[in-house]
Scaffold this motif. Structure first.
Motif, PDB file in Angstrom:
ATOM      1  N   TYR A 141      26.266 -53.890 -48.863  1.00  0.00           N
ATOM      2  CA  TYR A 141      26.698 -52.810 -49.764  1.00  0.00           C
ATOM      3  C   TYR A 141      26.074 -52.959 -51.152  1.00  0.00           C
ATOM      4  CZ  TYR A 141      30.328 -50.720 -46.763  1.00  0.00           C
ATOM      5  OH  TYR A 141      31.006 -50.053 -45.778  1.00  0.00           O
ATOM      6  N   THR A 142      26.166 -54.181 -51.728  1.00  0.00           N
ATOM      7  CA  THR A 142      25.653 -54.332 -53.094  1.00  0.00           C
ATOM      8  C   THR A 142      24.139 -54.130 -53.120  1.00  0.00           C
ATOM      9  OG1 THR A 142      25.633 -56.711 -52.718  1.00  0.00           O
ATOM     10  CG2 THR A 142      27.495 -55.822 -53.957  1.00  0.00           C
ATOM     11  N   GLY A 148      20.742 -47.513 -55.977  1.00  0.00           N
ATOM     12  CA  GLY A 148      21.229 -46.142 -56.144  1.00  0.00           C
ATOM     13  C   GLY A 148      21.603 -45.457 -54.852  1.00  0.00           C
ATOM     14  N   ILE A 149      21.740 -46.223 -53.753  1.00  0.00           N
ATOM     15  CA  ILE A 149      22.163 -45.619 -52.483  1.00  0.00           C
ATOM     16  C   ILE A 149      23.693 -45.581 -52.469  1.00  0.00           C
ATOM     17  CG2 ILE A 149      22.039 -45.756 -49.966  1.00  0.00           C
ATOM     18  CD1 ILE A 149      19.330 -45.384 -51.120  1.00  0.00           C
ATOM     19  N   PHE A 150      24.230 -44.440 -52.929  1.00  0.00           N
ATOM     20  CA  PHE A 150      25.676 -44.251 -52.953  1.00  0.00           C
ATOM     21  C   PHE A 150      26.048 -43.117 -52.000  1.00  0.00           C
ATOM     22  CE2 PHE A 150      24.991 -46.154 -57.154  1.00  0.00           C
ATOM     23  CZ  PHE A 150      25.944 -47.166 -57.105  1.00  0.00           C
ATOM     24  N   PRO A 151      27.295 -43.082 -51.531  1.00  0.00           N
ATOM     25  CA  PRO A 151      27.692 -41.936 -50.701  1.00  0.00           C
ATOM     26  C   PRO A 151      27.816 -40.672 -51.538  1.00  0.00           C
ATOM     27  CG  PRO A 151      29.567 -43.384 -51.087  1.00  0.00           C
ATOM     28  CD  PRO A 151      28.363 -44.071 -51.671  1.00  0.00           C
ATOM     29  N   GLY A 152      27.535 -39.527 -50.909  1.00  0.00           N
ATOM     30  CA  GLY A 152      27.792 -38.228 -51.506  1.00  0.00           C
ATOM     31  C   GLY A 152      26.971 -37.936 -52.747  1.00  0.00           C
ATOM     32  N   ALA A 153      27.614 -37.357 -53.772  1.00  0.00           N
ATOM     33  CA  ALA A 153      26.912 -36.834 -54.935  1.00  0.00           C
ATOM     34  C   ALA A 153      26.270 -37.933 -55.771  1.00  0.00           C
ATOM     35  CB  ALA A 153      27.882 -36.031 -55.804  1.00  0.00           C
ATOM     36  N   ALA A 169      19.675 -36.816 -46.655  1.00  0.00           N
ATOM     37  CA  ALA A 169      19.849 -38.267 -46.625  1.00  0.00           C
ATOM     38  C   ALA A 169      21.219 -38.661 -47.195  1.00  0.00           C
ATOM     39  CB  ALA A 169      18.722 -38.967 -47.377  1.00  0.00           C
ATOM     40  N   PRO A 170      21.712 -37.953 -48.260  1.00  0.00           N
ATOM     41  CA  PRO A 170      23.060 -38.305 -48.741  1.00  0.00           C
ATOM     42  C   PRO A 170      24.131 -38.188 -47.655  1.00  0.00           C
ATOM     43  CG  PRO A 170      21.961 -36.906 -50.336  1.00  0.00           C
ATOM     44  CD  PRO A 170      21.068 -36.951 -49.123  1.00  0.00           C
ATOM     45  N   GLN A 171      23.959 -37.206 -46.746  1.00  0.00           N
ATOM     46  CA  GLN A 171      24.947 -37.052 -45.666  1.00  0.00           C
ATOM     47  C   GLN A 171      24.929 -38.282 -44.758  1.00  0.00           C
ATOM     48  OE1 GLN A 171      23.538 -34.554 -47.037  1.00  0.00           O
ATOM     49  NE2 GLN A 171      24.708 -32.675 -46.815  1.00  0.00           N
ATOM     50  N   PHE A 172      23.706 -38.768 -44.445  1.00  0.00           N
ATOM     51  CA  PHE A 172      23.630 -39.970 -43.599  1.00  0.00           C
ATOM     52  C   PHE A 172      24.375 -41.121 -44.259  1.00  0.00           C
ATOM     53  CE2 PHE A 172      21.770 -44.085 -42.670  1.00  0.00           C
ATOM     54  CZ  PHE A 172      21.860 -44.118 -41.289  1.00  0.00           C
ATOM     55  N   VAL A 178      31.387 -44.313 -45.089  1.00  0.00           N
ATOM     56  CA  VAL A 178      32.768 -44.020 -44.675  1.00  0.00           C
ATOM     57  C   VAL A 178      33.098 -44.752 -43.369  1.00  0.00           C
ATOM     58  CG1 VAL A 178      34.316 -42.215 -43.856  1.00  0.00           C
ATOM     59  CG2 VAL A 178      32.947 -41.834 -45.905  1.00  0.00           C
ATOM     60  N   MET A 179      32.184 -44.686 -42.394  1.00  0.00           N
ATOM     61  CA  MET A 179      32.480 -45.324 -41.100  1.00  0.00           C
ATOM     62  C   MET A 179      32.578 -46.837 -41.232  1.00  0.00           C
ATOM     63  SD  MET A 179      30.406 -43.143 -38.227  1.00  0.00           S
ATOM     64  CE  MET A 179      31.537 -43.450 -36.884  1.00  0.00           C
ATOM     65  N   THR A 180      31.571 -47.463 -41.883  1.00  0.00           N
ATOM     66  CA  THR A 180      31.617 -48.917 -42.007  1.00  0.00           C
ATOM     67  C   THR A 180      32.709 -49.340 -42.988  1.00  0.00           C
ATOM     68  OG1 THR A 180      29.913 -48.887 -43.715  1.00  0.00           O
ATOM     69  CG2 THR A 180      29.177 -49.213 -41.436  1.00  0.00           C
ATOM     70  N   GLY A 181      33.003 -48.471 -43.989  1.00  0.00           N
ATOM     71  CA  GLY A 181      34.048 -48.792 -44.954  1.00  0.00           C
ATOM     72  C   GLY A 181      35.426 -48.819 -44.300  1.00  0.00           C
TER      73      GLY A 181
END
Lengths: 238, 216
Positions: A141-142, A148-153, A169-172, A178-181
């Motif tokens: 994750y870190t 700068g690879i963050f979920p969503g916006a 790519a943001p959707q992926f 979300v799934m791994t979280g």
């Protein structure tokens, strides 16, 4: 009302043949008065756990459906984006979780034989594996966040990852995080449960005659393993 | 031991299952490195499914357990499969009736559908026509820079002296006829389709876009 009736009927129908038998658990006070025998109590608890696990399967199925729809729409984007996930770390975590499932299964084998020291050691090994899984996840994750690879916006790749700043790519990565979280939260919850179980084994609460909580915690942990068995190829090995 | 639910699974059985699960994990990784065409995904899912069944049958002791638990699990999995199948059949077959464009339903269609008949719900070019710069910002700028920066696609910097107007038009209309080495094909076409570029851009706008690109 209907649900309660169904539950009781199922438990009754499956356990009708079980005869009351004097067991240690009954004398040691773990048998509730509304069960005929500790066998019936054990099986009712286990079926309750399986029903809970079904709700877990349905919870994750919603996320798997989201994954399938977006992947069917944008296969090239998913293939390109998953290059950023390290299959070696994902594979390592798969092996770690499989090993932890193995140690849990062994711990139940030994509590059934009343060998409590081995049960404790194996459950501690399970906790170690779970902690190793979370440490690997932390570095994954870190590593993403620092680029700068963050979920969503918040998705804004930089420091060498600019080429991955493409539409959808943001959707992926939303789906990935979300799934791994949510899976990771399940691992943390499992760790808490096992700390509690280990302390109860040490305090002598369980034996070959009564080990229901160990068995149920094991079922939960195996389900967490099964979810990861699907997440690994779908996210890391596209 | 009279009752099935207290079956003690031998250490040997558990060890064999663990070994098999580890082996299957390596097989998944190895097969994913091979190019099996459309078979890659079904194979990975089949291996994962088999691993899940082995974990449920032995580690979770479903095989030795009271059969009612198997019924509970099967019902749950069945509903998950129904959920997946019906959702995918919806999203995959959208547009099959010819009323709406294929792919996902764009925002413009959703809002238009409330006020206009379905035949007119296809997105149309907004007026006044957009300029080449605006079209570039909307559809091209994510992947093609103007200043030589490397993005997923080749830069437009100096393109006017490398390509003729006809070649640029050709590359916009059919992206995979001229490929620059080191950049992926297919991606641009699927991007432009996803953004409804071809259905929402007029001929006049296309000319403006090519003029803009040629001037770089």
């Amino acid at each position: 009302m209907t649900f309660t009736w169904l539950m009781t009927s199922l438990a009754d129908a499956t356990q009708y043949r079980a005869q009351p038998s004097p067991r240690m658990s009954e004398s040691s006070g773990t048998l509730k008065h509304y069960f005929v025998s500790s066998e019936q109590q054990f099986d009712a608890a286990k079926m309750g756990m399986w029903l809970f696990l079904v709700t877990e399967v349905l919870l994750f199925s919603g996320m798997f459906v989201a994954y399938a729809v977006y992947r069917a729409w944008y296969p090239e984007v998913f293939a390109l984006s998953s290059e950023l996930l390290d299959w070696r770390l994902g594979g390592l975590n798969t092996l770690v979780l499989l090993a932890s499932s193995f140690t849990v299964a062994l711990s139940i084998h030994f509590i059934q034989k009343n060998e409590k020291e081995k049960t404790v050691v194996l459950l501690l090994l399970t906790l170690l594996c779970a902690a190793a899984f979370m440490v690997v996840k932390y570095f994954e994750y870190t590593g993403k966040w620092s680029h700068g690879i963050f979920p969503g916006a918040g998705f804004a790749p930089h420091d060498g990852y600019e080429a991955y700043n493409i539409a959808y790519a943001p959707q992926f990565f939303s789906i990935y995080f979300v799934m791994t979280g949510i899976h990771g939260v399940h691992v943390l919850v499992g760790m808490g449960i096992f700390v509690w179980i280990v302390s109860r084994v040490v305090r002598g609460h369980f034996s070959a005659a009564y080990y229901t909580p160990v068995e149920l915690a094991g079922l939960y942990w195996h389900l967490v393993d099964i979810i990861w068995i699907f997440l690994f190829p779908l996210l890391y090995l596209i | 031991m009279a009752h099935g639910s207290h079956h003690i699974i031998p250490v040997r059985t558990l060890s064999i299952v663990f070994g098999a699960l580890v082996a299957l994990t390596f097989i998944t990784v190895i097969t994913s490195r091979l190019d099996l065409g459309p078979l890659n995904v079904p194979l990975a899912l089949a291996i994962a499914g088999f691993k899940a069944i082995v974990v449920a049958a032995v580690f979770m002791a479903l095989k030795y357990d009271n059969p009612v638990n198997m019924v509970v699990v099967s019902l749950g999995v069945t509903f998950a499969v129904i959920f997946m199948a019906i959702t995918l059949s919806d999203t995959a077959l959208r547009g099959a009736l010819g009323i709406l464009p294929s792919g996902h339903i764009p925002f413009e269609v959703e809002t238009a559908a409330h006020s206009e008949p379905a035949e007119e719900a296809v997105p149309v070019a907004p007026s006044p026509p957009r300029t080449g710069q605006e079209l570039y910002d909307t559809y091209c700028g994510t992947c093609h820079s103007l200043d030589g920066t490397v993005l997923p696609g080749p830069t437009f910097q100096g393109l006017g002296s490398l390509r003729t107007r006809e070649e640029i038009m050709q590359s916009v209309l059919d992206p995979d006829t001229i490929l620059v080495e080191g950049f992926p094909g297919l991606l641009m076409l699927s991007m432009l389709n996803a953004l409804n570029f071809y259905t929402s851009t007029s001929d006049e706008e296309l000319e403006a876009l090519v003029t803009f690109i040629q001037a770089q």
